[in-house]
Design an enzyme around this catalytic site. Structure first.
Site, PDB file in Angstrom:
ATOM      1  N   SER A  50       1.554  -5.352   3.120  1.00 12.07           N
ATOM      2  CA  SER A  50       2.994  -5.369   3.383  1.00 12.07           C
ATOM      3  C   SER A  50       3.712  -6.427   2.539  1.00 12.07           C
ATOM      4  O   SER A  50       4.828  -6.824   2.861  1.00 12.07           O
ATOM      5  CB  SER A  50       3.251  -5.593   4.877  1.00 12.07           C
ATOM      6  OG  SER A  50       2.496  -6.684   5.335  1.00 12.07           O
ATOM      7  N   GLU A  57      -0.123  -0.771  15.888  1.00 15.02           N
ATOM      8  CA  GLU A  57      -0.819   0.479  15.531  1.00 15.02           C
ATOM      9  C   GLU A  57      -1.808   0.873  16.638  1.00 15.02           C
ATOM     10  O   GLU A  57      -1.861   2.027  17.051  1.00 15.02           O
ATOM     11  CB  GLU A  57      -1.584   0.283  14.211  1.00 15.02           C
ATOM     12  CG  GLU A  57      -2.402   1.514  13.837  1.00 15.02           C
ATOM     13  CD  GLU A  57      -3.486   1.201  12.811  1.00 15.02           C
ATOM     14  OE1 GLU A  57      -3.176   0.577  11.783  1.00 15.02           O
ATOM     15  OE2 GLU A  57      -4.649   1.586  13.054  1.00 15.02           O
ATOM     16  N   CYS A  61       0.855  -1.177   0.000  1.00 16.26           N
ATOM     17  CA  CYS A  61       0.000   0.000   0.000  1.00 16.26           C
ATOM     18  C   CYS A  61       0.898   1.235   0.000  1.00 16.26           C
ATOM     19  O   CYS A  61       2.114   1.131   0.186  1.00 16.26           O
ATOM     20  CB  CYS A  61      -0.874   0.010   1.251  1.00 16.26           C
ATOM     21  SG  CYS A  61       0.138   0.054   2.733  1.00 16.26           S
ATOM     22  N   THR A  75      -6.958   0.881  11.446  1.00 13.95           N
ATOM     23  CA  THR A  75      -7.104   1.249  10.025  1.00 13.95           C
ATOM     24  C   THR A  75      -7.421   0.057   9.124  1.00 13.95           C
ATOM     25  O   THR A  75      -8.027   0.218   8.072  1.00 13.95           O
ATOM     26  CB  THR A  75      -5.814   1.908   9.504  1.00 13.95           C
ATOM     27  OG1 THR A  75      -4.722   1.029   9.752  1.00 13.95           O
ATOM     28  CG2 THR A  75      -5.566   3.243  10.155  1.00 13.95           C
ATOM     29  N   HIS A 114       5.000  -6.108   8.476  1.00 14.29           N
ATOM     30  CA  HIS A 114       4.844  -7.510   8.870  1.00 14.29           C
ATOM     31  C   HIS A 114       5.210  -8.416   7.705  1.00 14.29           C
ATOM     32  O   HIS A 114       4.370  -9.117   7.164  1.00 14.29           O
ATOM     33  CB  HIS A 114       3.402  -7.771   9.310  1.00 14.29           C
ATOM     34  CG  HIS A 114       3.103  -7.173  10.653  1.00 14.29           C
ATOM     35  ND1 HIS A 114       1.978  -6.448  10.923  1.00 14.29           N
ATOM     36  CD2 HIS A 114       3.815  -7.196  11.792  1.00 14.29           C
ATOM     37  CE1 HIS A 114       2.005  -6.048  12.177  1.00 14.29           C
ATOM     38  NE2 HIS A 114       3.098  -6.491  12.725  1.00 14.29           N
ATOM     39  N   ASN A 163      -3.848  -6.912   8.153  1.00  8.57           N
ATOM     40  CA  ASN A 163      -4.663  -6.712   6.944  1.00  8.57           C
ATOM     41  C   ASN A 163      -4.671  -7.959   6.073  1.00  8.57           C
ATOM     42  O   ASN A 163      -5.620  -8.212   5.348  1.00  8.57           O
ATOM     43  CB  ASN A 163      -4.255  -5.430   6.199  1.00  8.57           C
ATOM     44  CG  ASN A 163      -2.973  -5.557   5.446  1.00  8.57           C
ATOM     45  OD1 ASN A 163      -2.930  -6.213   4.419  1.00  8.57           O
ATOM     46  ND2 ASN A 163      -1.920  -4.946   5.947  1.00  8.57           N
ATOM     47  N   CYS A 180       2.708   5.990   8.834  1.00  6.24           N
ATOM     48  CA  CYS A 180       1.806   6.236   7.703  1.00  6.24           C
ATOM     49  C   CYS A 180       0.908   7.441   8.045  1.00  6.24           C
ATOM     50  O   CYS A 180       0.353   7.509   9.143  1.00  6.24           O
ATOM     51  CB  CYS A 180       0.950   5.001   7.462  1.00  6.24           C
ATOM     52  SG  CYS A 180      -0.299   5.287   6.194  1.00  6.24           S
ATOM     53  N   SER A 194       0.527 -10.153   9.920  1.00  8.59           N
ATOM     54  CA  SER A 194      -0.096  -8.999   9.269  1.00  8.59           C
ATOM     55  C   SER A 194      -1.616  -8.997   9.437  1.00  8.59           C
ATOM     56  O   SER A 194      -2.314  -9.883   8.951  1.00  8.59           O
ATOM     57  CB  SER A 194       0.272  -9.013   7.779  1.00  8.59           C
ATOM     58  OG  SER A 194      -0.637  -8.237   7.041  1.00  8.59           O
TER      59      SER A 194
HETATM   60  S1  SF4 Z   1      -2.668  -0.230   5.185  1.00  6.19           S
HETATM   61 FE1  SF4 Z   1      -1.771   0.869   6.928  1.00  6.19          FE
HETATM   62  S2  SF4 Z   1       0.233   1.536   6.219  1.00  6.19           S
HETATM   63 FE2  SF4 Z   1      -0.957   0.991   4.398  1.00  6.19          FE
HETATM   64  S3  SF4 Z   1      -1.852   2.951   3.683  1.00  6.19           S
HETATM   65 FE3  SF4 Z   1      -3.326   1.909   5.021  1.00  6.19          FE
HETATM   66  S4  SF4 Z   1      -2.964   2.732   7.082  1.00  6.19           S
HETATM   67 FE4  SF4 Z   1      -1.178   3.212   5.825  1.00  6.19          FE
END
Ligand code: SF4
Length: 288
Positions: free
Chosen positions: A266, A124, A12, A162, A40, A224, A94, A222
């Site tokens: 990541s 985070e 990202c 996030t 991660h 996400n 970020c 990770s």
């Molecule tokens: S996933 Fe996390 S690090 Fe990547 S743009 Fe979104 S908030 Fe920022």
């Protein structure tokens, strides 16, 4: 076997920015350290280590080298402590995480208790809580809402980690209202979800409908990447989470004609390319 790729996946903006900043910094200094893993993803961490960036676990390990704050950000107290130590700091937090931190700070200053919908052990979330001056709680699921103290302030501000999904955050806010309506005098909901994450999740959902199995690439730690696997399973598709091409098992492919590939924020392009190459190799060898 057909291999289909998600329209949006992999690094990202925030991770790309952090890695670029760190790579640039290692060109100017022979040795620096990052407070925790940059992202991660073990492969990315190993590549940066080769360039002279070591990972340290805590502030106690800081000596005189420059210190990088990672994309996940840190608490206000950690920023202060680094300043007190007088070391040079490279802050790669970020900007989307910085926005969450600033909201936590602002809500606290305005007299709100802050609830972060997220994993209390995630870096985070810990960092964001650390901008709320102690009056903040990380709540990972609807089931944990009853653990909130009964004597907390009646004005409540809600943020989300996030990388949470839109639907989970909406469900959480709804449940919080239902369970605490009797004590809440004011509720402010700040949408701190990351667009990069939500559009990756939407692309993964879309792809899940076109395939009969998904491979989700990303570090085991990770958040996400876990959520990406979760949303594809919510669409009724089998999803296997892998960190690298080596994790793919030939048996997974048996009986599947269309395989979808997506990757967490990541995950570098090199890891995605290696997974696709491995899938093609297994397909050519007749695994499906
Ligand atoms: S996933 Fe996390 S690090 Fe990547 S743009 Fe979104 S908030 Fe920022």
């Amino acid at each position: 076997m057909e291999i289909l790729l998600a329209k949006e996946m992999g690094f990202c903006f925030g991770v790309r920015r952090a890695v670029d900043m760190m790579e640039e910094a290692t060109e100017e200094t022979s040795h620096m350290v990052s407070l925790g893993s940059v992202v991660h993803n073990p492969q990315v961490v190993a590549q940066l280590k080769e360039r002279g960036l070591d990972v340290i676990a805590s502030l106690e390990d800081v000596s005189s080298q420059p210190v990088a704050i990672t994309a996940h950000g840190v608490s206000q107290a950690v920023v202060q402590e680094l300043e007190d130590k007088g070391v040079s700091v490279l802050d790669t937090t970020c900007p989307i995480v910085t926005r969450s931190q600033q909201w936590a700070k602002r809500l606290t200053e305005e007299g709100f208790a802050v609830i972060v919908f997220g994993d209390p052990d995630h870096k985070e979330t810990r960092g964001v809580l650390g901008w709320a001056d102690g009056n903040a709680y990380a709540i990972p699921s609807i089931d944990d809402i009853p653990s909130l103290p009964s004597d907390m302030p009646t004005r409540i501000g809600v943020l989300s980690q996030t990388t949470e999904t839109e639907s989970h955050f909406a469900d959480f806010v709804r449940a919080l209202l239902e369970q605490r309506m009797d004590v809440i005098s004011e509720l402010r909901v700040i949408n701190t979800l990351c667009n990069a994450t939500t559009s990756q999740q939407a692309a993964a959902r879309e792809l899940a409908h076109q395939v009969d199995m998904m491979i989700v690439i990303g570090g085991r730690e990770s958040a996400n990447t876990h959520h990406l696997a979760e949303v594809t399973r919510e669409e009724g598709t089998i999803a296997h989470q892998v960190e690298s091409a080596d994790d793919i098992q030939a048996a997974w492919l048996e009986g599947h004609e269309r395989i979808g590939v997506t990757a967490g924020a990541s995950t570098p392009d090199s890891a995605i390319d290696a997974v696709v190459a491995r899938l093609r190799e297994l397909s050519d060898n007749g695994a499906s």
